[in-house]
Design an enzyme around this catalytic site. Structure first.
Site, PDB file in Angstrom:
ATOM      1  CG  HIS A  39       4.524  -4.099  -6.745  1.00  0.00           C
ATOM      2  ND1 HIS A  39       3.189  -4.133  -7.053  1.00  0.00           N
ATOM      3  CD2 HIS A  39       4.844  -2.789  -6.620  1.00  0.00           C
ATOM      4  CE1 HIS A  39       2.713  -2.898  -7.101  1.00  0.00           C
ATOM      5  NE2 HIS A  39       3.704  -2.070  -6.855  1.00  0.00           N
ATOM      6  CG  ASP A  98       3.267   1.106  -7.885  1.00  0.00           C
ATOM      7  OD1 ASP A  98       3.840   0.444  -7.001  1.00  0.00           O
ATOM      8  OD2 ASP A  98       2.331   0.666  -8.562  1.00  0.00           O
TER       9      ASP A  98
END
Length: 182
Positions: A62, A169
């Site tokens: 991230h 994700d």
């Protein structure tokens, strides 16, 4: 507190001085003056985050784009994780390279991940509680995710089974398709 610059020198591993006896322990987890002396940076942390993950959970990779880019100071207060920073600054000589360290409640290490890096970790213990201080607020419209298993980066994750991922994700992009820093 001791600071060690990793193979990507902008990423710094901090080892605090721990004072312990039969009662327990004490250590200074953050001191702005010492942080500035050891890194040469003056940062303003505006948000603290706390997550708990089960074994095998992988979070990342991230990051947030400017103008909401975040630097992060991360540590583990229960359990153990393998923590990773990936240089996503196209103008950097280490673009696309990664560094990783084991952070745990036992070793009390902290890792500084500056703006311009993607960040992720995988939980190695049954559970882990992860704390991180950020230099800007969470801004979902600027948040991006690079695939944890991006071949061009080649992170050597220390697990044998496929990790547990969030839906977000699972949609991580390849490095060449991701918006990155200039």
């Amino acid at each position: 507190m001791q600071a060690t610059r990793l193979s990507i020198p902008d990423v710094v591993l901090f080892t605090p001085k721990v004072f312990g006896d039969e009662r327990g322990f004490f250590f200074e987890s953050f001191n702005e003056r010492i942080f500035r002396e050891l890194t040469g940076l003056s940062v303003n942390f505006v948000q603290d985050n706390h997550s708990k993950s089960q074994k095998g959970v992988l979070r990342g990779l991230h990051y947030q784009l400017p103008p909401k880019a975040q630097g992060k100071l991360v540590r583990v207060v229960q359990g153990e994780v393998f923590d990773v920073a990936v240089d996503i600054r196209k103008s950097s000589p280490t673009f696309g390279q990664w560094v990783g360290e084991f952070l745990s409640a036992d070793n009390k290490h902290q890792m500084w991940i500056p703006e311009g890096f993607a960040h992720g970790f995988v939980t190695m213990s049954d559970t882990a509680e992860f704390l991180y201080k950020t230099t800007d607020y969470y801004a979902p419209e600027y948040e991006r995710c690079i695939a944890w298993d991006e071949e061009k980066i080649g992170i050597q994750w220390p697990f044998l089974e496929k990790p547990v991922l969030s839906g977000k994700d699972q949609l991580g992009l390849a490095l060449n398709a991701a918006e990155v820093f200039g």
